[in-house]
Motif scaffolding. Structure first.
Motif, PDB file in Angstrom:
ATOM      1  N   CYS A 154      39.916  42.594  34.682  1.00 37.59           N
ATOM      2  CA  CYS A 154      40.897  41.724  34.013  1.00 37.59           C
ATOM      3  C   CYS A 154      40.446  41.238  32.648  1.00 37.59           C
ATOM      4  O   CYS A 154      41.129  41.444  31.654  1.00 37.59           O
ATOM      5  CB  CYS A 154      41.201  40.525  34.917  1.00 37.59           C
TER       6      CYS A 154
ATOM      7  N   GLU B 161      36.472  41.756  39.627  1.00 35.17           N
ATOM      8  CA  GLU B 161      37.711  41.185  39.113  1.00 35.17           C
ATOM      9  C   GLU B 161      37.587  40.826  37.641  1.00 35.17           C
ATOM     10  O   GLU B 161      38.555  40.945  36.875  1.00 35.17           O
ATOM     11  CB  GLU B 161      38.097  39.968  39.968  1.00 35.17           C
TER      12      GLU B 161
ATOM     13  N   THR C 158      46.159  35.844  33.203  1.00 36.37           N
ATOM     14  CA  THR C 158      45.159  34.812  32.939  1.00 36.37           C
ATOM     15  C   THR C 158      45.851  33.532  32.532  1.00 36.37           C
ATOM     16  O   THR C 158      46.920  33.558  31.914  1.00 36.37           O
ATOM     17  CB  THR C 158      44.187  35.233  31.814  1.00 36.37           C
TER      18      THR C 158
ATOM     19  N   PHE D 215      42.436  33.995  37.041  1.00 39.43           N
ATOM     20  CA  PHE D 215      42.748  35.332  36.541  1.00 39.43           C
ATOM     21  C   PHE D 215      42.995  36.245  37.739  1.00 39.43           C
ATOM     22  O   PHE D 215      42.466  36.016  38.831  1.00 39.43           O
ATOM     23  CB  PHE D 215      41.634  35.864  35.638  1.00 39.43           C
ATOM     24  N   TYR D 216      43.797  37.301  37.481  1.00 37.79           N
ATOM     25  CA  TYR D 216      44.194  38.146  38.603  1.00 37.79           C
ATOM     26  C   TYR D 216      44.659  39.509  38.111  1.00 37.79           C
ATOM     27  O   TYR D 216      45.377  39.605  37.107  1.00 37.79           O
ATOM     28  CB  TYR D 216      45.329  37.482  39.391  1.00 37.79           C
ATOM     29  N   THR D 217      44.244  40.549  38.837  1.00 37.78           N
ATOM     30  CA  THR D 217      44.726  41.913  38.609  1.00 37.78           C
ATOM     31  C   THR D 217      45.434  42.393  39.867  1.00 37.78           C
ATOM     32  O   THR D 217      44.806  42.452  40.939  1.00 37.78           O
ATOM     33  CB  THR D 217      43.565  42.867  38.286  1.00 37.78           C
TER      34      THR D 217
ATOM     35  N   ARG E 145      47.519  42.217  33.389  1.00 36.75           N
ATOM     36  CA  ARG E 145      46.463  41.295  33.817  1.00 36.75           C
ATOM     37  C   ARG E 145      46.940  39.871  33.567  1.00 36.75           C
ATOM     38  O   ARG E 145      47.456  39.573  32.485  1.00 36.75           O
ATOM     39  CB  ARG E 145      45.185  41.561  33.031  1.00 36.75           C
TER      40      ARG E 145
END
Length: 768
Positions: free
Chosen positions: A337, A333, A32, A68-70, A30
């Protein structure tokens, strides 16, 4: 081109992760990072197996609307690098101002938990209604089962106790404003319950009416729904006026709109959907634009509102209101995450078991809705596979006043609501220990609906209906030594639990200690290095005070403060537990080491930082707790100061103690405990006790039973070493642990021998 702004992550903000120190627990990682702009920030993210980000080994995603991103795919094991840039700097790739490059390692054999992309995640969702819990095909299947057997999935009980009453009850009027718009606890509670019952009425009538195809029930459900839609969405049930009321009414409208969609006229649908959109937007605006939990995640109510409002409301409006998709994306999301801000891979919850219960109650509902409708199973994340351990070990069946943090159920055993939560994780994981927990608590809690903290949150018949329909039966597993860990360390939140015979309440001993990186933030208290002891069916060293109300003088001046804990005061001062969130987080503790082997277990905790604001001349405070032969504890406190000072050793209990010399004895109804200061470097302690709640309005606890507070004070000196022996026993056993001291070297060697002749040695550095 200006340099990219990369602020240092603070105590309350999201970290830059993953990094070279990260130990990944799931695949993909994950991502961030701290925002590069105050608003309107959109990002490009690059992930590469090359530190030079060569094109053929680099993946670029974006523009991403948040920091943030998954990823939507797993990574092959190996070393990777990542960086980000503001997406608004459009142009050739070489013109982007990229962030610092960070690296991480993906090990083998991690759980696979990717998140489908925004473009694909709703591709197979049904545009028909209902969507919440059951889709049309599954509605018909359950309808057929009910026709054949009215008791299927607990339907008959749900219908009798949770549907029929709402056919007769009068419509609940729109809540009135507080006098002068100033919150009054009594009126707040009435408003809270009125809105909760409104949710029950609309949800249960709507579901029952559709499943039974009963025109009378459907008409009553519609009557309730249109009545609530007539309420002012900017009035007393708005998010800014009373968020708890707003959560419940938004949920009620969402369920009503979704399940009654087929019997509403076009005009009625439009009116209900417009009302739901306004209520949902209030919550989304607060969460995303004001609270900004994707930047500062420690807002308990904002995080909970994702589950209680955004998920059900946005599923109900998906494909019909464009903003619903945007807000649902944010919630999915966030869960994939950043969740949970209150714990990590071990499944702990820093705010304690009661707020684990309330937070997870809504979350379980939301993730089940997502799982059923969107076909994304967020329960596969490591936190969710392990978090059932938290109540099992720190809020065990039959224990009372034996856990940390704010608790509306303070003074009572674990709530049935907690048990229903852990049953959900039994169904998800097949863990029989969780099923055992559920069955034990349900057997003990016979009048759950009479308690505000149950009925005000859940309808157990509705929960049974959903669970019995969706999950298989799990066989209970009794927590005998072969099936349970004798010492459980929740590294993520700094809690450690020692257990003996959890399977038998009359033989069970639970010793719980805490030194948390969360400090006194949110619903945590100033209790770093604290301990609690429950033995043989009775609390002996307790979490003292009463839960009057959040923000009461009992809460602010006693419950949150170190003076109410089994801990230390230094020159009369405890840890910081005020209103400044930064100082609360800084007032943290650390579990430095946990050891466990047959007959000997120990934990070493450091709470120096917890006193930094209140006792700036404290150099070091370390507490070691030794749990020996599953029967007694030795606590070693080491305090070093920059100037001479006094230490007060505190302990709280339900019973007046017997004090004699350096000994204190608690005698309860089932158990008793002898405490003895076996070594104090500054000389004998001065022992006293009282039954008052300092700085608390007496009217708040008028008529409630007294509690007793031990204070053992040292002489004034610059360094302190205090060794305390605690021996719990069944009432009337009158056993003791003998000891002697050897101090010929630079350390103090203490030898303890139990009734079976087993001797253990503990070494304590001398105070110079």
């Amino acid at each position: 081109m200006g340099k990219l702004f990369e602020p240092v992550s603070g105590l309350l903000t999201v970290p830059y992760e993953p990094n070279e120190k990260s130990e990944l627990k799931e695949n993909p990682p994950r991502f961030t990072w701290m925002p590069a702009k105050p608003e309107d920030d959109r990002y490009l993210l690059q992930i590469s197996s090359s530190s030079e980000f060569e094109a053929d080994s680099t993946e670029q995603v974006g523009p991403l609307p948040f920091n943030f991103y998954t990823p939507d795919h797993v990574f092959e094991p190996g070393t990777y690098y990542w960086r980000y840039a503001l997406a608004e700097e459009a142009g050739a790739a070489a013109q982007f101002c990229w962030s610092e490059v960070r690296s991480f390692v993906v090990p083998e054999h991690l759980p696979s938990t990717p998140l489908p992309t925004r473009e694909t995640r709703y591709a197979d969702t049904d545009v028909a209604h209902p969507r919440l819990w059951l889709q049309p095909g599954r509605v018909e299947a359950l309808r057929e089962r009910i026709r054949k057997d009215a008791a299927v999935c607990g339907w008959d009980v749900f219908y009798e106790k949770s549907v029929r009453p709402w056919m007769e009850k009068k419509l609940i009027p729109e809540p009135e404003r507080y006098p002068d718009n100033k919150r009054v606890a009594k009126l707040w509670r009435k408003m809270y319950m009125d809105c909760q019952e409104t949710l029950y009425a609309i949800r249960h009538l709507s579901v029952a009416g559709v499943l039974l195809e009963d025109a009378d029930i459907l008409e009553q459900a519609k009557r309730w729904l249109l009545h609530v839609v007539s309420w002012d969405p900017g009035g007393t049930t708005s998010r800014d006026y009373n968020d708890e009321a707003a959560f419940r009414i938004a949920g009620a409208v969402a369920w009503g709109y979704d399940w009654l969609h087929g019997i509403l006229s076009e005009e009625e649908r439009a009116a209900v959907r417009a009302n739901l959109l306004i209520r949902t937007e209030q919550v989304a605006h607060h969460v995303i634009d004001r609270s900004r939990i994707h930047r500062v995640p420690y807002d308990s109510h904002a995080v909970r509102s994702l589950s209680s409002v955004l998920v059900p409301a946005c599923i109900a409006m998906l494909h019909e209101e464009p903003k619903a998709r945007e807000w649902l994306d944010y919630a999915l999301e966030y869960y994939a995450c950043l969740y949970s801000p209150w714990g990590g891979q071990d499944g702990g919850w820093a705010e304690g078991p009661m707020y684990w219960t309330t937070g997870l109650a809504y979350l379980i509902d939301a993730l089940n809705l997502i799982r059923q409708y969107v076909d994304i199973d967020l329960f596969k994340r490591p936190f969710f596979t392990r978090t059932g351990d938290f109540p099992l070990y720190v809020n065990s069946p039959g224990t009372v006043r034996a856990s940390f943090g704010d608790q509306s159920s303070l003074g009572e055993p674990p709530s049935l609501k907690t048990a229903y939560n852990i049953r959900q994780f039994a169904g998800l994981t097949g863990n029989g220990l969780y099923q055992w927990y559920y069955e034990q608590v349900k057997e003990q809690d016979k009048d759950a609906d009479t308690k505000f903290y149950n009925y005000g949150w859940w309808d157990f018949r509705f929960d049974d209906l959903l669970y019995n329909h969706d999950y298989p039966a799990v066989q209970p597993v009794v927590p005998v030594p072969e099936s349970i860990e004798p010492v459980k360390w929740f590294r993520d939140v700094g809690w450690v639990a020692f257990h003996r015979r959890m399977d038998d309440p009359d033989e069970h001993i639970q010793l719980l200690v805490k030194s948390s990186p969360y400090g006194s933030l949110s619903h945590s208290h100033g209790d770093q290095n604290g301990f609690l002891l429950h033995a043989y069916g009775e609390p002996l060293a307790i979490d003292s005070g009463y839960y009057i109300a959040f923000g009461s003088t009992m809460h602010r001046n006693w419950r949150r403060q170190t003076i109410s804990k089994n801990g230390l005061l230094i020159d009369g001062k405890g840890q910081y537990a005020g209103t400044d969130k930064v100082l609360c987080k800084e007032a943290c503790g650390l579990v430095e080491e946990v050891l466990s082997k047959p007959g000997f277990a120990s934990v070493r905790m450091n709470a120096t930082s917890a006193y930094r604001e209140t006792v700036p001349y404290l150099k070091r405070y370390v507490r070691e707790v030794h749990w020996l032969d599953d029967s007694y504890a030795v606590i070693v406190d080491s305090v070093d100061l920059d100037r001479p000072g006094r230490v007060s050793w505190l302990m709280h209990t339900l019973h007046q103690m017997e004090l004699k010399g350096q000994v204190f004895r608690v005698v309860g109804t089932k158990a008793e405990m002898e405490g003895r200061f076996v070594y104090v470097s500054s000389g004998d302690m001065t022992l006293s006790q009282h039954d008052q709640f300092t700085d608390v309005d007496p009217s708040e606890y008028e008529g409630l039973p007294s509690q007793w507070h031990l204070r053992a004070e040292t002489k004034e000196t610059q360094s302190h070493r205090i060794v305390t022996l605690l021996v719990p026993m069944k009432k009337g056993d009158d056993k003791f642990v003998s000891y002697f001291i050897d101090d010929q070297d630079h350390g103090i060697h203490l030898y303890f021998t139990n009734e079976k002749g087993t001797t253990r040695m503990i070494e304590v550095p001398k105070a110079y």
